[in-house]
Design a protein around this motif. Sequence first.
Motif, short mmCIF file in Angstrom:
data_model
loop_
_atom_site.label_atom_id
_atom_site.label_comp_id
_atom_site.label_asym_id
_atom_site.label_seq_id
_atom_site.Cartn_x
_atom_site.Cartn_y
_atom_site.Cartn_z
N SER A 14 0.82 -1.21 0.00
CA SER A 14 0.00 0.00 0.00
C SER A 14 0.85 1.27 0.00
N GLY A 15 2.13 1.14 0.35
CA GLY A 15 3.02 2.31 0.32
C GLY A 15 2.74 3.28 1.44
N ASP A 16 3.00 4.56 1.16
CA ASP A 16 2.77 5.60 2.15
C ASP A 16 1.27 5.79 2.39
N GLN A 17 0.98 6.29 3.56
CA GLN A 17 -0.40 6.61 3.91
C GLN A 17 -0.85 7.84 3.12
N GLN A 18 -1.84 7.67 2.26
CA GLN A 18 -2.38 8.77 1.47
C GLN A 18 -3.90 8.66 1.43
N PRO A 19 -4.55 8.78 2.59
CA PRO A 19 -6.00 8.64 2.61
C PRO A 19 -6.69 9.81 1.93
N TYR A 20 -7.82 9.53 1.34
CA TYR A 20 -8.60 10.59 0.71
C TYR A 20 -9.78 11.00 1.59
N ALA A 21 -10.07 10.20 2.63
CA ALA A 21 -11.23 10.49 3.47
C ALA A 21 -10.98 10.02 4.90
N VAL A 22 -11.73 10.64 5.81
CA VAL A 22 -11.79 10.15 7.18
C VAL A 22 -13.26 9.91 7.48
N LEU A 23 -13.55 8.75 8.04
CA LEU A 23 -14.92 8.39 8.35
C LEU A 23 -15.09 8.28 9.86
N LEU A 24 -16.10 8.93 10.38
CA LEU A 24 -16.47 8.81 11.78
C LEU A 24 -17.74 7.98 11.82
N GLY A 25 -17.64 6.82 12.43
CA GLY A 25 -18.79 5.92 12.50
C GLY A 25 -18.94 5.33 13.88
N CYS A 26 -19.91 4.47 13.99
CA CYS A 26 -20.25 3.82 15.25
C CYS A 26 -19.40 2.57 15.47
N ILE A 27 -19.31 2.15 16.72
CA ILE A 27 -18.56 0.93 17.04
C ILE A 27 -19.32 -0.34 16.70
N ASP A 28 -20.56 -0.22 16.27
CA ASP A 28 -21.39 -1.38 15.98
C ASP A 28 -20.64 -2.36 15.08
N SER A 29 -20.58 -3.61 15.49
CA SER A 29 -19.82 -4.62 14.74
C SER A 29 -20.42 -4.93 13.38
N ARG A 30 -21.66 -4.51 13.16
CA ARG A 30 -22.30 -4.74 11.86
C ARG A 30 -22.00 -3.64 10.86
N PRO A 32 -18.71 -2.33 9.59
CA PRO A 32 -17.26 -2.24 9.39
C PRO A 32 -16.93 -1.30 8.23
N LEU A 33 -16.46 -0.13 8.55
CA LEU A 33 -16.35 0.94 7.56
C LEU A 33 -15.47 0.61 6.35
N GLU A 34 -14.31 0.02 6.58
CA GLU A 34 -13.45 -0.32 5.43
C GLU A 34 -14.15 -1.30 4.50
N ALA A 35 -14.87 -2.26 5.06
CA ALA A 35 -15.57 -3.25 4.24
C ALA A 35 -16.76 -2.63 3.51
N ILE A 36 -17.52 -1.78 4.20
CA ILE A 36 -18.69 -1.15 3.58
C ILE A 36 -18.29 -0.38 2.33
N PHE A 37 -17.17 0.32 2.41
CA PHE A 37 -16.72 1.14 1.29
C PHE A 37 -15.66 0.43 0.44
N ASP A 38 -15.40 -0.84 0.72
CA ASP A 38 -14.47 -1.67 -0.05
C ASP A 38 -13.11 -0.98 -0.21
N ILE A 44 -8.40 5.14 3.57
CA ILE A 44 -9.27 5.95 4.44
C ILE A 44 -8.79 5.83 5.88
N CYS A 45 -9.08 6.86 6.65
CA CYS A 45 -8.86 6.81 8.08
C CYS A 45 -10.23 6.59 8.72
N VAL A 46 -10.25 5.77 9.76
CA VAL A 46 -11.51 5.41 10.39
C VAL A 46 -11.45 5.72 11.88
N ILE A 47 -12.51 6.38 12.35
CA ILE A 47 -12.67 6.66 13.78
C ILE A 47 -14.03 6.10 14.17
#
Length: 175
Positions: A14-30, A32-38, A44-47
């Motif tokens: 993946s090389g250097d970190q070059q995210p285009y977005a940051v997503l703020l979502g819930c901790i709900d296990s159903r 999973p932000l990286e998976a939802i957006f493939d 992406i950065c996820v919080i």
Amino acid sequence: MHGHDVTAAAAVASGDQQPYAVLLGCIDSRVPLEAIFDQTFGSICVIRTGGHVLDRAVRGSIEYVVAQLGVTLVMVLGHERCGAVASTVQSVRTGRRPDGDLGYLVERITPAVTEAGPHDPAVHPLAVRRHVRRTVRALRADDMLAGPVAAGAVDVVGALYDLDTGEVTLLDDGA
């Protein structure tokens, strides 16, 4: 097993970190932000917090990725059947705030439940949407983000994830 390559080789590739977005979502296990957006490593950065509650650590993390990593998209993603919102609805209806830091989450979500009308039969989905929109407004007004947002360099948007269909819908700025 679920379509994501999480091997060390994939991380290195993946090389250097070059995210285009940051997503703020819930901790709900159903939700999973990286998976939802493939998305894969570095994209992406996820919080995640209960009910995507915004606090100083979350704000600082978002400010960091915008200022230091050049991220231009901040997304607040709520979801249907959120447990943190359900706890808040129950708390508002009964007048009993949970103990501990769960009480903090409830406190932060309470304005959205109050605005939605705690006794409305549709309070839960209405409160989820209101809470997303309130969080988006708070981020747009953040001292470190307001300038880039006003200049059009950063966009802060709200969205809703449907647990039944897997679809993400952008929310408008309305109430």
